[in-house]
Design a protein around this motif. Structure first.
Motif, PDB file in Angstrom:
ATOM      1  N   VAL A 410       0.851  -1.179   0.000  1.00  0.00           N
ATOM      2  CA  VAL A 410       0.000   0.000   0.000  1.00  0.00           C
ATOM      3  C   VAL A 410       0.889   1.231   0.000  1.00  0.00           C
ATOM      4  O   VAL A 410       1.801   1.339   0.821  1.00  0.00           O
ATOM      5  N   SER A 411       0.614   2.137  -0.934  1.00  0.00           N
ATOM      6  CA  SER A 411       1.379   3.376  -0.998  1.00  0.00           C
ATOM      7  C   SER A 411       0.395   4.524  -1.192  1.00  0.00           C
ATOM      8  O   SER A 411      -0.239   4.635  -2.244  1.00  0.00           O
ATOM      9  N   ALA A 412       0.272   5.366  -0.177  1.00  0.00           N
ATOM     10  CA  ALA A 412      -0.790   6.372  -0.191  1.00  0.00           C
ATOM     11  C   ALA A 412      -0.321   7.687   0.401  1.00  0.00           C
ATOM     12  O   ALA A 412       0.564   7.731   1.256  1.00  0.00           O
ATOM     13  N   ASN A 413      -0.942   8.758  -0.068  1.00  0.00           N
ATOM     14  CA  ASN A 413      -0.760  10.096   0.498  1.00  0.00           C
ATOM     15  C   ASN A 413       0.685  10.567   0.476  1.00  0.00           C
ATOM     16  O   ASN A 413       1.120  11.341   1.334  1.00  0.00           O
ATOM     17  N   ASN A 414       1.430  10.099  -0.508  1.00  0.00           N
ATOM     18  CA  ASN A 414       2.782  10.602  -0.700  1.00  0.00           C
ATOM     19  C   ASN A 414       2.737  11.844  -1.584  1.00  0.00           C
ATOM     20  O   ASN A 414       1.947  11.909  -2.520  1.00  0.00           O
ATOM     21  N   SER A 415       3.583  12.807  -1.304  1.00  0.00           N
ATOM     22  CA  SER A 415       3.489  14.079  -2.029  1.00  0.00           C
ATOM     23  C   SER A 415       3.951  13.962  -3.472  1.00  0.00           C
ATOM     24  O   SER A 415       3.557  14.767  -4.329  1.00  0.00           O
ATOM     25  N   ASN A 416       4.774  12.974  -3.790  1.00  0.00           N
ATOM     26  CA  ASN A 416       5.234  12.780  -5.164  1.00  0.00           C
ATOM     27  C   ASN A 416       4.660  11.457  -5.687  1.00  0.00           C
ATOM     28  O   ASN A 416       3.461  11.305  -5.794  1.00  0.00           O
ATOM     29  N   ARG A 417       5.476  10.468  -5.956  1.00  0.00           N
ATOM     30  CA  ARG A 417       4.998   9.215  -6.542  1.00  0.00           C
ATOM     31  C   ARG A 417       4.628   8.213  -5.455  1.00  0.00           C
ATOM     32  O   ARG A 417       5.238   8.170  -4.397  1.00  0.00           O
TER      33      ARG A 417
END
Length: 563
Positions: A410-417
């Protein structure tokens, strides 16, 4: 008539008599049973005591001193003083010193202090010049003075030392040193406090056990041991060099190292373990180890560079790293290893805007970890895997170099990628949402399959020779799927409610089949020179029962549909 006295008024109780049985002798009359008077009781008691005494004599249970004492003067039958206190007191009679030492032990044995020892300029406190020595400081202190040497030191190649229960402070060159001027092999140092010494606080050689010690504010290392040693339940704080250090095949457990000038805990050679330790606010790495080491259940916080750093072939599990890299070193990370390492079940958070949460070199595995508040949440190099991890609220969530695999993350709410992978990598079964730039961005020859992407800028962005399949991409602020290069295979994906385009293909020679689009700003934007059939699906009428409906617009199995 006069009132009777108490003795005259004594009554003999009358015992009821049962009816006579025919043929039996009649019972004696009640008045024939005489009461027992005081004299009778006394006689019975004396007879009983006499009987007990006689029985004891007959059975050998009665004891007394000899009736015929041995001839000669009376001598003590107690223990000698050497049996009561077999140890040797450390004093000028038993352990006289010399020009360099206040006390000097030259015979094996067990020794103890009888009071505090005040140091002297140019002299050690206790010099051990022989093996097989035990010293009980007995709760007393060895107190150094300016210009003094070491509190306790060894001379020559010696084995088997035990130093326990006391304080060593203020010595000019160090506290307890079993390696200066010789080697203190096979030593035990326990319940010793070393503080404010001009050199290392406590230093042992190989095969040592250092247990339940405290070492603080020394001008050097707090606690040190060489290979094959155990350091446990120790506290090292405020030392100018490393807090706790051991060499190959050693074990450091249940220790705290804080405010050290260099490393908090340093396992400086291959092999060994660091378990259940805390490293906080140290100048360099909180915990630093060599090749093939195990770091487990540790916490590293607010250290100058990486929180935890292991060399090649390390295993790091169930650890937490937070607020590290206070020096903004671009190569630092909350948790970092070199190649062929495994990081399992760890959390790495808020390690600065220039550092990674978890960073490992080639052919490594990161599994079941969480990283947030970092420049890059999880960063792995060639041939590595990231499995079942969460990377949220970083700049980039997960970064994989060439030939990596990112699975079920899960990869979420990161400012870039959300996820960035380089050539020859794969991403499968991931959930990627609400990232400021691309949800998943790929180099060439990559595979992305079975992923769910929502509310990113662009859902999936890739170049050439990639395979993108069975992904659902929605609510992107720009595009759902964007192919900027040639020769890609795009099949079985669903794109809906993306603001600008659903599928955007800018290169040629791409194979585009079995995809669906709906409710995008523009559903399809595909330049010429690609293999692609798009059909606008036809709505069927109502269906009730076993048959009905209308062909959706094409029987070609590779057709793409708008609906």
């Amino acid at each position: 008539m006069n009132e009777p006295t108490r003795s005259e008024d004594a009554r003999i109780p009358v015992t009821p008599v049962a009816p006579a049985t025919p043929g039996a002798n009649p019972p004696a009359p009640a008045h024939a049973i005489a009461p027992a008077g005081p004299a009778t009781h006394r006689r019975a008691m004396l007879a009983g005591i006499g009987g007990l005494a006689a029985g004891a004599l007959l059975t050998g249970k009665a004891h007394a001193g000899p009736l015929d004492p041995p001839p000669g003067p009376v001598t003590s039958t107690g223990k000698p003083l050497t049996d009561i206190e077999p140890r040797i007191a450390i004093n000028q009679t038993n352990t006289p010193g010399d020009a360099s030492n206040i006390f000097r032990i030259t015979q094996p044995g067990s020794y103890y202090l009888t009071g505090d020892v005040l140091g002297a300029s140019g002299r050690n406190g206790i010099n051990i010049a022989v093996g097989d020595v035990s010293i009980d400081l007995n709760g007393y202190s060895l107190i150094g003075v300016p210009g003094s040497l070491r509190g306790i030191r060894t001379t020559g190649l010696r084995n088997n030392f035990r130093i326990v229960n006391g304080v060593v402070s203020g010595w000019g060159q160090g506290g307890v040193s079993l390696t200066s001027g010789g080697f203190g092999v096979d030593s035990l140092i326990e319940n010793v406090t070393a503080f404010a010494n001009g050199g290392d606080g406590i230093r042992a050689n190989s095969n040592a056990i250092v247990r339940a010690c405290r070492s603080r504010d020394n001008n050097g290392v707090g606690v040190a041991a060489q290979e094959n040693s155990i350091i446990s339940d120790c506290n090292a704080s405020g030392n100018t060099s490393t807090g706790i250090v051991a060499s190959a095949s050693s074990r450091i457990e249940n220790c705290v190292a804080a405010n050290s000038g260099a490393f908090g805990i340093f396992l400086n050679a291959a092999g060994g373990t660091v378990i259940a330790c805390i490293a906080e606010a140290n100048g360099l790495e909180g915990i630093r180890t060599g090749n093939d080491t195990v770091i487990q259940q540790c916490v590293a916080r607010s250290n100058g560079r990486s929180g935890i750093y292991g060399d090649n072939g390390c295993t790091i599990s169930q650890c937490t790293a937070a607020n590290n890299n206070t020096t903004n070193d671009g190569s630092a990370a909350g948790i970092r290893t070199l190649s062929r390492s495994t990081i399992i079940g760890c959390a790495s958070n808020d390690n600065g805007s220039s550092s990674r949460g978890i960073y490992t070199s080639s052919q490594s595995t990161v599994a079941d970890c969480a990283a947030s508040g970092n420049a890059i949440g999880i960063d792995v190099l060639t041939g590595s895997s990231v499995l079942r991890c969460a990377a949220n609220n970083n700049s980039t969530g997960v970064n994989g170099f060439i030939g990596c695999h990112i699975g079920e993350c899960v990869s979420a709410n990161n400012s870039n990628r959300g996820i960035l992978i380089q050539d020859g990598s794969t991403v499968s079964g991931c959930v990627v949402f609400n990232n400021g730039s691309s949800g998943i961005q790929c180099g060439s020859n990559t595979v992305v399959s079975g992923c769910h992407l929502r509310s990113n800028s662009t859902g999936i962005l890739f170049t050439s020779q990639c395979r993108i399949e069975r992904c659902a991409v929605s609510n992107s602020t720009s595009h759902g799927i964007r192919a900027s290069g040639d020769g890609n295979h795009i099949e079985g994906n669903s794109c809906y409610s993306n603001t600008l385009r659903g599928v955007w293909v800018q290169g040629t020679g791409n194979y585009i089949a079995g995809n669906t689009c709906r409710a995008n700003g523009t559903n399809w934007d595909v330049i010429s020179g690609n293999k692609c059939l798009v059909v606008n699906g036809v709505n069927a009428g109502a269906i009730l029962g076993n048959a009905g409906g209308t062909s959706i617009g094409s029987n070609v199995p590779t057709a793409n549909f708008t609906y």
